[in-house]
Design a protein around this motif. Structure first.
Motif: not given
Length: 808
Positions: A274-284, A290-301
């Motif tokens: 369940t963490a793969i989609h938002l923590h996909s900073d892999f080369t392949n 997605g990006d967990i940072q954007y979840v935090y940013i939009f959640g704060a907004i």
């Protein structure tokens, strides 16, 4: 009693139409933005949770550091799955997925389609992942070689209403046929992989390899229920030492311990499904995540937007309090208690909140298609119509109404009847200070968003204009020329004769967009202590001039040199890593094979190409080399005039080769832009949310100015009588609020710099945050605030002073 509350609320709403509309509209916009963002966040967090055993599944990943290069890959070696299951009882099952990256035609009778999504998986794959079978047996479907399982949509495309089980599909690009043994439901949108065909792993020779030195197998473990995966992860270093060290000793002349003593590292790690989609900073990765940072940013907004909307509600309600002062006085004289008045005003607040919720639901329904287009999501309004959710939203609206209306209710009900009936001014310095603080908070958030939006757009402009080391304009790409087979060279020669074409290169390796990929484990001049993972491009003699790359040293490939079949051109990064600097020409690059890492030979360096960005600008330029090897695909440098005519001519030439597939092409600059489409769309969404936040914040400022103007009506009348001009009165009313906005700017600037600097660190190449960005954001906020304040201030300044002084 309730009926009476409704009557009073309705009368006040009609009496103050404009004020009530602004009040409800501000709250409705706040709730709408919050709902859309919550839908987005819910969707992002829901990835892969459709699997019934999602809390038990982890993916094995590979990480490490080799001679300073950080490696982080989502695939591992072929034998890892089997060994982990055999050695650790907490691993109930293990399965693998091998991405075939197929791009070719598949036929059944008279139907032919070009397909891309094909993966080979172990026979137990469907026992771990919840991909229900509509036909066939999930346990045996892929046991035999040359078998394939289709998704429901794919089966319908090929077989219509026929039973697909047992039918044979001809995979023309592979020269093989496969029997359909199963049909599964379409893979949910919120999955980290999407394939139309699942073939048997028995067809993949590399799957039987015992090598722990290389591998491209996505490996998943099913752990015991309730087991903490961190406990298994702690055991993996010993597992890695046991299996990898002997093979490293054979291939590299050093075991794992010796390798680590040189400052290197290699590790196997675990990642929850369940963490793969938002923590996909892999080369392949299998798909862009997605990006967990954007979840935090939009959640704060979302949180801030709702807070700002509630603050506006409080400010606007309190600003209208003086208009209802006499009403409160009369009701108190007639026997109404403070608690009765509080209930009345809270009721009005809750009712306004429910009306705002109703409007916001309509807004969300209208806005979702546009938001989906921007975010590449498939959010649906039907989710909001869920009865349980609607009840939850209703109670949330009630809670928002109580929270937003509590302060105005207590404030208004506290008026003393004698004072308000004598027309004394209602004043409360503490409440004024609170409202001023809330305005500072609103514009603090607004300035944060303005700075964020400017930085995002500046970074995107930087990406568009950065010198990449290659030419991306006027480059036409034909990826499917492999279908020409032996005729590809003839087709290329025809193109070369067209005067509108400057040059043509044969290669499927591109520095932007979809491309072939190839990696090798390399080392310089036989020195295995300097092993590096290196990208390899298969190119021809025209590749470098076609893409406008620069040779710094040595020469390009040439048909005049037969030995170029074993030659290599390296980039600056590889020459630097291997310690050659500018003197790489004449040295050797040794390499291992991709499967068992047997030493196979070497290339001799004939040139150094200037570093170019062959990956996303999120990553630094890594080591790469070019070898002279045929790779199907054409890269065409064209003249800027008559491009439409050229494409029409190319299409006609394509048809003359009797191809039964349509002519397709892309431009390299378009492919490049698509790489950063996520950031571009995020910037657009951020800009829209910023504008809405500022708009709602201005409503709150409007409320506070209105309140202040009403409190100072007689003062304004006296000043005008004594000769004050309209501009002086506007300055009097505006100055204080502009100070509040200035305070908000000073608080927001350092925090916005910190937040955006953190965001920029995700790019290996990025802008510096200049001082003028904060100046522009500050002036923007001040200008918007000035316009908002002036609208009400001018109205107050132009009012007839006789009306305000006639009771004196």
């Amino acid at each position: 009693m309730i009926k009476n509350y409704f009557k009073i609320t309705w009368r006040n709403l009609l009496k103050n139409k404009v004020f009530s509309i602004i009040n409800i509209l501000g709250l409705a916009i706040g709730i709408s933005v919050c709902l859309i963002i919550m839908l987005f966040i819910y969707n992002e967090l829901s990835y892969d949770r459709f699997n019934k055993k999602s809390d038990q599944i982890v993916r094995v990943t590979f990480g490490g550091k080799m001679n300073g290069e950080v490696m982080k890959e989502s695939s591992v070696m072929a034998p890892v799955a089997k060994s982990l299951m055999e050695e650790f009882p907490e691993v109930e099952s293990a399965t693998r997925l091998y991405n075939q990256e197929m791009s070719g035609k598949i036929t059944y009778k008279d139907k032919t389609f070009k397909e891309r999504g094909f993966a080979s998986v172990d026979a137990n794959f469907f026992e771990i992942f919840t991909l229900p079978f509509l036909k066939g047996d999930s346990k045996t479907a892929l046991v035999e070689p040359n078998t394939v399982v289709l998704t429901e949509e794919t089966a319908k495309k090929y077989f219509g209403d026929e039973d697909p089980i047992g039918k044979i599909l001809n995979f023309k690009s592979w020269g093989s046929s496969k029997k359909v043994t199963g049909v599964i439901r379409n893979i949910p949108v919120n999955s980290h992989f999407h394939f139309d065909f699942f073939g048997s792993m028995a067809d993949v020779p590399e799957a039987k390899s015992d090598s722990y030195m290389n591998g491209s197998f996505y490996t998943y473990l099913l752990l015991a229920k309730g087991y903490n995966y961190h406990d298994l992860e702690k055991k993996l270093p010993a597992f890695t030492e046991k299996h990898m060290s002997p093979q490293m000793k054979t291939a590299m002349g050093m075991n794992l311990s010796e390798f680590k003593k040189k400052g290197n590292d290699i590790s196997l790690n675990l990642q929850p499904l369940t963490a793969i989609h938002l923590h996909s900073d892999f080369t392949n990765g299998l798909e862009p995540g997605g990006d967990i940072q954007y979840v935090y940013i939009f959640g704060a907004i979302a949180l801030f937007m709702l807070l700002i909307a509630c603050i506006n509600f409080m400010n606007l309600s309190t600003a209208g309090a003086s208009k209802r002062a006499k009403e409160v006085g009369v009701r108190k004289v007639l026997g109404s208690g403070t608690s009765d008045l509080i209930k009345q005003f809270l009721f009005e607040s809750v009712l306004f909140s429910i009306i705002a919720l109703s409007i916001s639901l309509a807004m969300v329904k209208l806005a979702l298609p546009a938001f989906n287009s921007l975010s590449n999501k498939e959010l649906t309004f039907s989710f909001i119509t869920n009865p349980i959710l609607l009840i939850g939203l209703f109670f949330t609206a009630v809670l928002v109404g109580i929270l937003a209306g509590s302060y105005p209710a207590f404030f208004i009900s506290s008026f003393k009847p004698i004072e308000v009936l004598k027309s004394k001014r209602i004043s409360n310095q503490k409440s004024f200070s609170l409202r001023s603080g809330l305005v500072v908070f609103q514009f603090f958030i607004s300035v944060l968003l303005i700075v964020g939006t400017i930085v995002v757009y500046k970074q995107l402009a930087y990406i568009q204009n950065k010198k990449l080391g290659f030419q991306k304009d006027q480059i036409l790409v034909l990826r499917n020329t492999y279908q020409l087979g032996a005729k590809e060279q003839a087709f290329k020669e025809e193109l070369s004769n067209d005067p509108r074409i400057l040059s043509v290169s044969n290669s499927a390796f591109l520095p932007a967009g979809p491309t072939n990929t190839n990696m090798a484990t390399t080392f310089p001049d036989g020195d295995k202590t300097l092993i590096r993972r290196t990208n390899i491009y298969d190119v021809d003699e025209q590749y470098i001039p076609t893409l406008g790359m620069e040779l710094l040293k040595g020469r390009n490939f040439s048909p005049d040199f037969p030995t170029d079949s074993s030659a290599v051109i390296v980039n600056e990064a590889l020459a630097k890593i291997f310690g050659w600097g500018d003197d790489a020409v004449g040295h050797q690059v040794n390499y291992f094979t991709n499967i068992d890492n047997d030493y196979t030979g070497n290339y001799h360096v004939i040139g150094i190409v200037k570093d170019f960005n062959f990956k996303s600008l999120h990553e630094k330029i890594g080591p790469m080399m070019m070898v002279l090897h045929h790779s199907p695909g054409l890269i065409i440098k064209v003249k800027p005039n008559d491009i439409a005519g050229l494409i029409s001519s190319l299409s006609h030439k394509w048809e003359n080769f009797n191809m039964d597939e349509p002519f397709t092409y892309t431009f390299l600059d378009d492919d490049f832009n698509k790489v950063y489409s996520s950031e571009q769309k995020t910037g657009t969404i951020l800009g829209i949310f910023s504008a809405l936040t500022i708009f709602v914040a201005c409503l709150g400022l409007f409320g506070l100015v209105t309140f202040t103007a009403e409190q100072r009506t007689k003062e304004i009348g006296v000043r005008k009588t004594l000769g004050a001009t309209v501009s002086q009165i506007v300055t009097l009313l505006s100055g204080y609020f502009l100070k509040l906005v200035l305070i908000a700017c000073l608080i927001a600037f350092p925090l916005s710099w910190y937040a955006m600097n953190r965001w920029l660190q995700d790019f290996a190449y990025h802008i510096d945050i200049s001082w003028w960005i904060f100046l522009l954001a500050g002036f923007t906020a001040l200008f918007i605030a000035l316009i908002t304040v002036s609208l009400q201030a001018v109205k107050a300044a132009l009012a007839n002073p006789i009306k305000s002084l006639r009771t004196e």
